[in-house]
Design a protein around this motif. Structure first.
Motif, PDB file in Angstrom:
ATOM      1  N   PHE A 186      35.406  43.528 175.641  1.00 43.29           N
ATOM      2  CA  PHE A 186      34.316  44.263 175.065  1.00 43.29           C
ATOM      3  C   PHE A 186      32.914  43.996 175.598  1.00 43.29           C
ATOM      4  CE2 PHE A 186      37.695  45.061 172.305  1.00 43.29           C
ATOM      5  CZ  PHE A 186      37.888  46.247 171.964  1.00 43.29           C
ATOM      6  N   TRP A 187      32.878  43.067 176.506  1.00 45.03           N
ATOM      7  CA  TRP A 187      31.374  42.467 176.865  1.00 45.03           C
ATOM      8  C   TRP A 187      30.519  43.638 177.355  1.00 45.03           C
ATOM      9  CZ3 TRP A 187      29.766  42.988 181.978  1.00 45.03           C
ATOM     10  CH2 TRP A 187      30.957  43.347 183.006  1.00 45.03           C
ATOM     11  N   SER A 188      31.154  44.669 178.034  1.00 41.60           N
ATOM     12  CA  SER A 188      30.277  45.861 178.708  1.00 41.60           C
ATOM     13  C   SER A 188      30.091  46.956 177.780  1.00 41.60           C
ATOM     14  CB  SER A 188      30.872  46.041 180.193  1.00 41.60           C
ATOM     15  OG  SER A 188      32.159  46.511 179.758  1.00 41.60           O
ATOM     16  N   VAL A 189      30.725  46.775 176.544  1.00 40.49           N
ATOM     17  CA  VAL A 189      30.753  48.202 175.544  1.00 40.49           C
ATOM     18  C   VAL A 189      29.621  47.838 174.403  1.00 40.49           C
ATOM     19  CG1 VAL A 189      31.932  49.677 173.910  1.00 40.49           C
ATOM     20  CG2 VAL A 189      33.223  48.427 175.899  1.00 40.49           C
ATOM     21  N   ASP A 190      28.431  48.592 174.642  1.00 34.56           N
ATOM     22  CA  ASP A 190      27.503  48.432 173.698  1.00 34.56           C
ATOM     23  C   ASP A 190      27.406  49.393 172.682  1.00 34.56           C
ATOM     24  OD1 ASP A 190      26.377  46.286 175.437  1.00 34.56           O
ATOM     25  OD2 ASP A 190      25.411  47.945 176.772  1.00 34.56           O
ATOM     26  N   SER A 191      28.259  50.409 172.740  1.00 36.43           N
ATOM     27  CA  SER A 191      28.260  51.294 171.929  1.00 36.43           C
ATOM     28  C   SER A 191      28.962  51.296 170.473  1.00 36.43           C
ATOM     29  CB  SER A 191      28.831  52.815 172.439  1.00 36.43           C
ATOM     30  OG  SER A 191      30.117  52.355 172.789  1.00 36.43           O
ATOM     31  N   ILE A 192      29.803  49.999 170.347  1.00 35.54           N
ATOM     32  CA  ILE A 192      30.507  49.900 169.063  1.00 35.54           C
ATOM     33  C   ILE A 192      29.623  49.450 167.982  1.00 35.54           C
ATOM     34  CG2 ILE A 192      32.082  48.179 167.942  1.00 35.54           C
ATOM     35  CD1 ILE A 192      33.240  47.912 170.647  1.00 35.54           C
ATOM     36  N   ALA A 193      29.656  50.430 166.918  1.00 33.93           N
ATOM     37  CA  ALA A 193      29.119  50.147 165.497  1.00 33.93           C
ATOM     38  C   ALA A 193      29.780  49.836 164.500  1.00 33.93           C
ATOM     39  CB  ALA A 193      28.379  51.422 165.302  1.00 33.93           C
ATOM     40  N   PHE A 194      31.313  49.826 164.560  1.00 30.28           N
ATOM     41  CA  PHE A 194      31.921  49.623 163.626  1.00 30.28           C
ATOM     42  C   PHE A 194      33.413  48.785 164.122  1.00 30.28           C
ATOM     43  CE2 PHE A 194      30.154  53.604 162.394  1.00 30.28           C
ATOM     44  CZ  PHE A 194      29.679  53.539 161.361  1.00 30.28           C
ATOM     45  N   VAL A 195      33.718  47.630 163.527  1.00 32.74           N
ATOM     46  CA  VAL A 195      34.911  46.704 163.685  1.00 32.74           C
ATOM     47  C   VAL A 195      35.626  46.677 162.675  1.00 32.74           C
ATOM     48  CG1 VAL A 195      35.616  44.387 164.312  1.00 32.74           C
ATOM     49  CG2 VAL A 195      33.669  45.476 165.568  1.00 32.74           C
ATOM     50  N   ILE A 196      37.035  46.909 162.735  1.00 31.27           N
ATOM     51  CA  ILE A 196      38.058  46.985 161.813  1.00 31.27           C
ATOM     52  C   ILE A 196      39.056  46.068 162.373  1.00 31.27           C
ATOM     53  CG2 ILE A 196      39.880  48.036 160.360  1.00 31.27           C
ATOM     54  CD1 ILE A 196      38.128  50.839 161.010  1.00 31.27           C
ATOM     55  N   ASP A 197      39.036  44.748 161.599  1.00 25.19           N
ATOM     56  CA  ASP A 197      39.942  43.613 161.743  1.00 25.19           C
ATOM     57  C   ASP A 197      41.021  43.240 160.872  1.00 25.19           C
ATOM     58  OD1 ASP A 197      40.966  41.312 162.779  1.00 25.19           O
ATOM     59  OD2 ASP A 197      39.209  40.032 162.335  1.00 25.19           O
ATOM     60  N   THR A 198      42.258  43.357 161.321  1.00 31.78           N
ATOM     61  CA  THR A 198      43.325  42.840 160.285  1.00 31.78           C
ATOM     62  C   THR A 198      43.621  41.624 160.213  1.00 31.78           C
ATOM     63  OG1 THR A 198      44.939  43.044 162.254  1.00 31.78           O
ATOM     64  CG2 THR A 198      44.437  45.231 161.085  1.00 31.78           C
ATOM     65  N   GLY A 199      43.106  40.805 160.956  1.00 33.52           N
ATOM     66  CA  GLY A 199      42.844  39.266 160.830  1.00 33.52           C
ATOM     67  C   GLY A 199      44.320  38.731 161.027  1.00 33.52           C
ATOM     68  N   VAL A 200      45.186  39.350 161.638  1.00 31.52           N
ATOM     69  CA  VAL A 200      46.704  38.754 162.041  1.00 31.52           C
ATOM     70  C   VAL A 200      47.081  38.948 163.423  1.00 31.52           C
ATOM     71  CG1 VAL A 200      47.568  38.929 159.644  1.00 31.52           C
ATOM     72  CG2 VAL A 200      47.922  41.008 161.120  1.00 31.52           C
ATOM     73  N   GLU A 201      47.624  38.159 164.149  1.00 32.86           N
ATOM     74  CA  GLU A 201      48.246  38.439 165.427  1.00 32.86           C
ATOM     75  C   GLU A 201      49.693  37.946 165.192  1.00 32.86           C
ATOM     76  OE1 GLU A 201      46.510  35.842 168.062  1.00 32.86           O
ATOM     77  OE2 GLU A 201      47.009  34.140 166.989  1.00 32.86           O
ATOM     78  N   LYS A 202      50.557  38.575 166.446  1.00 34.55           N
ATOM     79  CA  LYS A 202      51.818  38.088 166.383  1.00 34.55           C
ATOM     80  C   LYS A 202      51.971  37.594 167.809  1.00 34.55           C
ATOM     81  CE  LYS A 202      54.797  41.278 165.242  1.00 34.55           C
ATOM     82  NZ  LYS A 202      55.608  42.519 165.114  1.00 34.55           N
ATOM     83  N   ARG A 203      52.547  36.276 167.786  1.00 38.22           N
ATOM     84  CA  ARG A 203      52.849  35.430 169.002  1.00 38.22           C
ATOM     85  C   ARG A 203      54.302  35.264 169.148  1.00 38.22           C
ATOM     86  NH1 ARG A 203      47.900  31.940 169.573  1.00 38.22           N
ATOM     87  NH2 ARG A 203      49.060  30.906 170.990  1.00 38.22           N
ATOM     88  N   LEU A 204      54.612  34.989 170.445  1.00 35.88           N
ATOM     89  CA  LEU A 204      56.042  34.623 170.768  1.00 35.88           C
ATOM     90  C   LEU A 204      55.735  33.112 170.913  1.00 35.88           C
ATOM     91  CD1 LEU A 204      57.136  37.188 173.605  1.00 35.88           C
ATOM     92  CD2 LEU A 204      58.090  36.995 171.220  1.00 35.88           C
ATOM     93  N   VAL A 205      57.013  32.479 170.085  1.00 30.21           N
ATOM     94  CA  VAL A 205      57.228  31.373 169.919  1.00 30.21           C
ATOM     95  C   VAL A 205      58.543  30.645 170.513  1.00 30.21           C
ATOM     96  CG1 VAL A 205      57.121  28.969 168.602  1.00 30.21           C
ATOM     97  CG2 VAL A 205      55.396  30.864 168.190  1.00 30.21           C
ATOM     98  N   TYR A 206      58.495  29.871 171.594  1.00 24.47           N
ATOM     99  CA  TYR A 206      59.749  29.504 172.126  1.00 24.47           C
ATOM    100  C   TYR A 206      60.365  28.368 171.427  1.00 24.47           C
ATOM    101  CZ  TYR A 206      62.883  28.062 175.864  1.00 24.47           C
ATOM    102  OH  TYR A 206      64.031  27.911 176.713  1.00 24.47           O
ATOM    103  N   ASN A 207      61.744  28.493 171.263  1.00 27.26           N
ATOM    104  CA  ASN A 207      62.636  27.474 170.764  1.00 27.26           C
ATOM    105  C   ASN A 207      63.357  26.812 171.652  1.00 27.26           C
ATOM    106  OD1 ASN A 207      64.688  26.116 169.398  1.00 27.26           O
ATOM    107  ND2 ASN A 207      64.483  27.272 167.592  1.00 27.26           N
ATOM    108  N   PRO A 208      63.043  25.441 172.338  1.00 27.32           N
ATOM    109  CA  PRO A 208      63.786  25.020 173.384  1.00 27.32           C
ATOM    110  C   PRO A 208      65.304  24.886 173.003  1.00 27.32           C
ATOM    111  CG  PRO A 208      62.299  23.437 172.345  1.00 27.32           C
ATOM    112  CD  PRO A 208      61.830  24.632 171.641  1.00 27.32           C
TER     113      PRO A 208
END
Length: 728
Positions: free
Chosen positions: A333-355
């Motif tokens: 979003f470095w080049s996007v200057d028009s954002i006036a609202f951010v909605i953040d769920t605060g979570v992410e889904k990651r793939l975790v490898y089990n050796p």
């Protein structure tokens, strides 16, 4: 470096001169990089650059760069660090007449590498592909005149295989170091050794605040430059965490649009699947809204099927854009200057490898403080950030290093190649898990990539030349011996590219499955992928349909297939460069099918499974777990009535839905012939292993072989079915 002492002292004068030139419209000043007069646009952009928060640190940065080998700079997305600092580094190298090299800046996202290169070329008033360039997977835009190059971190790592000390560079910038990707961590670890051997080399590490403590201590006591961020807007936290944050975020985004308050919206979700689903929902809801509210556009900001993010353009009048993104993409979003609202769920889904299980599973976890702060900064001082989690929630201080939760077999192969090239130490910021590292080395040993002393073998050196996972690299090399390289190139490309299968829309599962059934091959999914690719290529010659229309007709992703086509060409070029034979296509014959299976077994003998009860419960020989065929496989639930093969080779195993994916029927006799004996001996005891041992004993003694279970078809019937299933 010669001439550096004069450079920083002249900066003030240069800026004053450029301002006077802009004021009086005199365009006669010559560009120091190409010797041509500056355009009027250069001076307009120069005034914009001077408003960036990073600009007031220019003199301090140049002084630190001149007097120190390593420099760490922290700043948020909107400070301008990724566009301005590389330009200043180019000036630094120019002052030394490039006697120590030029500038390279690594990125983790290919789209950002391209966009940054285009923007910087514009600001420096030079041509893209000449003075400024970029290198991303499957695309290079640079020349011998390039003095500043943006590239992805994995591209820079592969470059080190032929230039281990990066001798063509005077300054190396590692951007987005806070993301802690595997490639970035390995790059930072190797550069510490390279810096010892090249004292004239400069390293600039760019990170988002707060800079991870582990990153700060990795290089010891080095200068740190912290860029003040623009003031953030209003931050509104939810009173409680909700498991329905996905729908809460969408409802809030639509409410913002109905409020008629101006400005675009950025929504951060957990996964790319959620991003795609959210865009579909927003588009559907927008079609029902009143025209007086203006047009509502959903813009997915994720790697998607094509492997790249869509370019961000100006928003049309009377419209609002909702950018839908996920973790690791805040910098887009470095080049996007028009954002006036951010909605953040605060979570992410990651793939975790089990050796131990040699499989990955999806884990939902909170984002880091670093990511949370970056998202809050996107609105500027007048916007609003809605955090769908309580203010007192404890977020992790740093992003968890991916090298601690990924399959590092490819990384181990690369590091072995670097040892052979003379860079013998990788100073990891966080050392990989010992169990995962031992499993990676064991796998390379099984694949014959290592010799008896644990060093890289001749086979390992050739495998490292291919931009593939080690197992696939070994299978592709084996295909040159078995005269099926043309078909294996297609399989490798299709499995390396994003999936060509589009997730069925709601209510369309039966129709999509019916279309995909037309490509299914009786031998399994690897052969089906060849069918799809070959038919896709033939669609290029279709006079009445474009490739996009053909893909829409069969519910396939055109961008993914185009990527596979490009990957196949790249792999073909590598095989030709290392002088390995590529056989003529012979797909559809019985001999070719057997050879393809042999080549697959050469790389994937560790991924065999047996149907233990005839109902699709497949027992995996290596980890003794039972899984089911993936629902979209030719041997999935829909195909069970056709009869399931007893033995399968699978491409991957997912713990999330306990499924094995991309399956091909393999005879146990072929397995015992192709699997290394010392791998077979190390398989854990099981009934399946006993069956294989009996087959192996019969092969040695010459006793007639007995089938382990009646096969659903005779070999003649299978051969005829193969011929019928190849689309003409």
């Amino acid at each position: 470096m010669a001439g550096n002492g004069e450079l920083s002292g002249e900066l003030g004068k240069e800026e004053e001169d450029s301002e006077n030139l802009f004021e009086f419209g005199d365009d006669l000043e010559l560009n120091q990089f190409d010797g041509l007069p500056y355009s009027s646009r250069y001076y307009r952009l120069l005034q914009e650059r001077k408003t960036l928060p990073v600009w007031k640190y220019r003199h301090e940065f140049m002084t630190l760069l001149e007097n120190n080998q390593i420099l760490i700079v922290s700043g948020t997305t909107k400070t301008g660090k990724s566009t301005q600092i590389p330009q200043w580094c180019a000036e630094f190298c120019l002052s030394a007449q490039y006697q120590h090299g030029v500038v390279v800046c690594s990125q983790i996202q290919r789209r950002q590498a391209v966009d940054l290169a285009l923007r910087v070329a514009d600001e420096m008033d030079v041509n893209i592909g000449h003075e400024i360039g970029y290198s991303i997977p499957l695309e290079t835009c640079c020349s011998n005149d390039t003095i500043l190059r943006y590239c992805t971190d994995d591209i820079l790592l592969r470059e080190m295989m032929s230039d281990p000390l990066l001798e063509q560079y005077g300054v190396v910038l590692v951007d987005q170091a806070h993301e802690r990707t595997v490639s970035t961590d390995v790059l930072l670890g190797l550069l510490r050794e390279v810096l010892l051997q090249r004292p004239e080399l400069r390293l600039v590490v760019l990170s988002a605040p707060p800079t991870p403590e582990t990153l700060l201590t990795h290089y010891g006591s080095v200068p740190r430059l912290h860029l003040e961020a623009p003031s953030a807007g209003e931050v509104i936290h939810s009173s409680s965490s909700s498991s329905e944050s996905f729908y809460s975020a969408l409802r809030l985004a639509l409410e913002v649009h109905r409020s008629r308050e101006p400005g675009d919206v950025a929504v951060f979700l957990a996964t790319e699947q959620e991003v795609v689903c959210a865009c579909n929902i927003i588009t559907k809801e927008a079609s029902r809204m009143s025209v007086s509210l203006g047009e509502l556009l959903a813009v997915p900001m994720c790697s998607g099927h094509a492997g790249i993010c869509p370019p961000v353009t100006e928003s049309p009048q009377m419209s609002r854009r909702i950018f839908v993104s996920c973790s690791q993409l805040e910098d887009l979003f470095w080049s996007v200057d028009s954002i006036a609202f951010v909605i953040d769920t605060g979570v992410e889904k990651r793939l975790v490898y089990n050796p131990r299980l040699r499989a990955s599973s999806e884990v939902i976890r909170p984002i880091s403080k670093c990511q949370a702060e970056m998202r809050k900064q996107l609105t500027g001082s007048t916007g609003k950030c809605f955090c769908l989690y309580p203010e007192d929630v404890q977020l992790p201080a740093e992003i968890h290093p991916r090298i601690l939760e990924s399959n590092i077999t490819s990384t181990a192969l690369f590091l072995k190649r670097m040892e052979a090239a003379g860079v013998t130490h990788c100073h990891f910021i966080n050392r990989p898990d010992p169990e995962g590292l031992m499993q990676a080395l064991e796998e390379l040993d099984y694949l014959a990539a290592l010799d008896n002393d644990g060093n890289l073998s001749e086979m390992g050196i050739i495998m490292s030349e291919l931009p593939l996972e080690p197992q696939m690299a070994k299978a592709l090399l084996a295909s040159c011996e078995f005269d099926c390289a043309s078909e294996m190139l297609t399989i490798a490309a299709m499995l390396t590219a994003p999936s060509c299968f589009i997730e069925p829309p709601v209510g369309m599962l039966t129709e999509v499955m019916r279309c995909h059934m037309k490509f299914q091959h009786p031998e399994g999914d690897h052969f089906t992928l060849i069918n799809i690719y070959n038919t896709f290529k033939r669609s290029q010659r279709e006079p009445y349909f474009s490739q996009e229309q053909w893909c829409e007709q069969y519910y396939l992703c055109c961008a993914a297939l185009q990527t596979a086509d490009a990957i196949r060409s790249q792999l073909s070029d590598v095989l030709k460069r290392i002088e390995l034979p590529i056989s003529e296509p012979a797909f559809g014959t019985k001999t070719n099918a057997l050879n393809i299976k042999r080549a697959l077994l050469a790389g994937y003998f560790m991924q065999m499974a047996r149907d233990v009860d005839g109902s699709g419960n497949y027992f995996m020989l290596l980890n003794k777990h039972v899984a089911q065929a993936h629902r979209l496989s030719a041997y999935g639930a829909k195909a069970q009535k056709l009869g399931l093969p007893e033995w399968l080779l699978f491409h991957e195993y997912s713990l999330t839905d306990n499924s094995i994916r991309t399956l091909t029927h393999i005879s146990p006799h072929a397995f015992v012939q192709m699997a290394p004996q010392y791998f077979f001996c190390n398989l854990p005891p099981s009934e399946s292993k006993e069956i294989l041992q009996n087959i192996l004993d019969r092969d040695r003694t010459g006793i007639p072989k007995a089938k382990t279970r009646p096969e659903p078809k005779t070999e003649t019937q299978e051969s005829e079915a193969q011929e019928r299933c190849v689309l003409q």
